[in-house]
Scaffold this active site. Structure first.
Site, PDB file in Angstrom:
ATOM      1  N   VAL A  14     -15.111 -41.375  -5.704  1.00  0.00           N
ATOM      2  CA  VAL A  14     -15.671 -42.221  -4.316  1.00  0.00           C
ATOM      3  C   VAL A  14     -17.281 -42.329  -4.666  1.00  0.00           C
ATOM      4  CG1 VAL A  14     -15.301 -42.826  -2.149  1.00  0.00           C
ATOM      5  CG2 VAL A  14     -13.643 -41.839  -3.317  1.00  0.00           C
ATOM      6  N   ALA A  43     -26.103 -34.650  -3.335  1.00  0.00           N
ATOM      7  CA  ALA A  43     -25.738 -33.204  -3.381  1.00  0.00           C
ATOM      8  C   ALA A  43     -24.506 -33.306  -4.788  1.00  0.00           C
ATOM      9  CB  ALA A  43     -25.268 -32.595  -2.282  1.00  0.00           C
ATOM     10  N   VAL A 132      -8.526 -44.134   5.296  1.00  0.00           N
ATOM     11  CA  VAL A 132      -7.206 -44.772   5.155  1.00  0.00           C
ATOM     12  C   VAL A 132      -7.138 -45.951   4.516  1.00  0.00           C
ATOM     13  CG1 VAL A 132      -5.026 -45.555   6.653  1.00  0.00           C
ATOM     14  CG2 VAL A 132      -6.662 -43.922   7.398  1.00  0.00           C
ATOM     15  N   GLY A 134      -7.835 -47.017   1.435  1.00  0.00           N
ATOM     16  CA  GLY A 134      -8.790 -47.102   0.186  1.00  0.00           C
ATOM     17  C   GLY A 134      -9.861 -48.366   0.591  1.00  0.00           C
ATOM     18  N   GLY A 187      -8.119 -42.358 -11.949  1.00  0.00           N
ATOM     19  CA  GLY A 187      -9.050 -41.833 -10.878  1.00  0.00           C
ATOM     20  C   GLY A 187      -8.376 -42.075  -9.551  1.00  0.00           C
ATOM     21  N   LYS A 205      -3.359 -39.599   6.309  1.00  0.00           N
ATOM     22  CA  LYS A 205      -3.482 -41.024   6.668  1.00  0.00           C
ATOM     23  C   LYS A 205      -2.640 -41.577   7.824  1.00  0.00           C
ATOM     24  CE  LYS A 205      -4.851 -42.107   1.962  1.00  0.00           C
ATOM     25  NZ  LYS A 205      -4.360 -42.391   0.539  1.00  0.00           N
ATOM     26  N   GLY A 302      -9.194 -45.609  -5.957  1.00  0.00           N
ATOM     27  CA  GLY A 302      -9.976 -45.908  -7.076  1.00  0.00           C
ATOM     28  C   GLY A 302     -11.339 -45.901  -6.368  1.00  0.00           C
TER      29      GLY A 302
END
Ligand code: HSE
Length: 425
Positions: A14, A43, A132, A134, A187, A205, A302
């Site tokens: 992400v 980070a 929730v 994507g 992914g 979710k 994804g």
């Protein structure tokens, strides 16, 4: 021009999506919104690593704790996932006066009352669109487009990995493990894919969504959860023979006796709108008292789809920095009904010895619980061999069904435990 300085925690699937969207669209977003989005610090666990994206070395740090307290940063975008140390980092960012954007459904579902409560107390913004569905902007739709509605029910497919696996098993006849490996390669899966295939990610979710729309907090532990790991290719084929697909369905409804909330593999008629949601796509079908049925559909997992949701939160934040009101669930606990009282039709797959009287024995057990059979198929094999016997029932309460299945599992003619799946019409 106003500048929003971002501290990004995590540069995985992400995080990389967010990074590349900001890189390619940053100037355009700034022009449209009057705010420049500046990626101040990122980070990561290892500063030297092969990645899909290549930030400037000066942007990278391995020190998450100092990032969340860095006075130069306005907003912390948490994309490392998991409970610890994400929880401590988010709380520290809020307490350091920063707004927070997160995609962390596990954290919000399991510790949401504390996190939302703290954001409210400190008057900080907490945005969570990517948690929730994507790339589907479901939180914004609930907050804005459906604001005039009381939502009565949610029927959803909200785990991309499980939906991808079930689709591959059904359409390309891949086995479960192969399909999971492909989902991981693309992914879609969580770092621990058990969260996907055991239904936990979908329940996280559903906790967030149901808590937003039903006006109180749904306790994650009260949601009945079962994943897809017990689904075999033969279940998918038998379901198809009866005119159904199998989907990992996350359902929440408001009833007079409390909230009904469960995640489980479910038979859906092929003609049902959610039956056609394939691959990594997600869909959320809601019923509002004013709008009626509304369906949201899009990529549920994804890098880029989820990154798109995170970037939309950055824009939202840029527009709302002057307000101290964030969209958040009401944190008063809601009563969730025990699944045993729910009424449903069921699919039973039994592996039995093919000999006279077997069907009579099974139907007698079902009859004792007042469960009526609506359909049966038995595959023809040699007499005396083990054959799959598939039964569909009429509507019955879950507790009667469980009692019957417990008795059926103990019959000598049964060669393995029964497979039981809910049917939704
Ligand atoms: N593992 C998740 C899924 C990612 O498969 O849906 C998106 O939340």
């Amino acid at each position: 021009m106003k500048r929003l300085k971002i501290g990004l925690l995590g540069l995985g699937q992400v995080g990389s999506g967010v990074y590349s969207i900001l890189k390619s669209k940053g100037a355009n977003l700034a022009r449209k919104n009057g705010t420049a989005f500046v990626l101040e610090k990122i980070a990561v666990k290892h500063s030297i690593k092969k990645r899909a994206v290549h930030p400037n070395r000066k942007q990278l740090t391995t020190n998450t704790r100092s990032l969340v307290r860095d006075p130069k940063i306005d907003v912390v975008v948490e994309l490392i996932g998991g409970i610890h140390p994400a929880k401590e980092l988010i709380l520290s960012a809020l307490r350091s006066g920063k707004d927070v954007i997160t995609a962390n459904k596990a954290l919000l579902a399991e510790h949401g009352r504390q996190i939302f409560g703290e954001a409210k107390r400190l008057k900080r913004h907490l945005f969570f669109e990517a948690s929730v569905g994507g790339g589907i902007p479901v939180i914004k739709v609930v907050r804005e487009g459906l604001v005039a509605n009381q939502i009565r029910s949610i029927y959803s497919i909200i785990n991309g990995t499980s939906n991808y696996i079930l689709t591959k098993m059904s359409e390309e006849h891949l086995d479960f493990k192969e399909a999971l490996k492909l989902a991981q390669k693309k992914g879609y899966a969580e770092a621990d894919p058990r969260l996907d295939i055991e239904g936990i990610d979908a329940a996280h979710k559903l906790t967030i969504l149901a808590s937003l729309v039903f006006g109180g907090w749904v306790n994650f532990k009260d949601i009945y959860v079962r994943g897809i790991s017990s689904i075999r290719s033969e279940d998918i084929s038998f379901a198809e023979e009866f005119g159904y697909t199998i989907k990992l369905l996350a359902v929440a409804k408001k009833t007079a006796d409390g909230i009904e909330a469960h995640v489980q593999p479910t038979l859906l008629p092929k003609s049902h709108v959610l039956s056609n949601v394939r691959g990594s796509y997600n869909a959320v079908l809601m019923q509002g008292d004013e709008v009626g049925d509304i369906l949201l559909y899009g990529r549920g997992a994804g890098s880029k789809p989820t990154g798109s949701a995170v970037v939309s939160d950055l824009v939202d934040l840029a527009r709302s920095v002057d307000s101290d009101h964030s969209f958040a669930p009401n944190l008063k606990p809601l009563k969730v009904r025990n699944i045993s009282s729910l009424l449903s039709r069921y699919y039973l797959r039994l592996h039995v010895v093919d000999r006279p009287g077997v069907l009579a024995k099974i139907s007698e057990v079902l009859g004792r619980q007042k469960i009526s059979i609506s359909d049966v198929i038995q595959k023809e094999r040699r007499l005396g061999s083990v054959v799959p016997l598939i039964l569909l029932t009429h509507g019955t309460q879950e507790h009667s069904l469980r009692r019957a299945v417990h008795a059926i599992d103990r019959l000598a003619v049964l060669k393995e435990k029964a497979q039981v799946l809910r049917i939704e019409e």
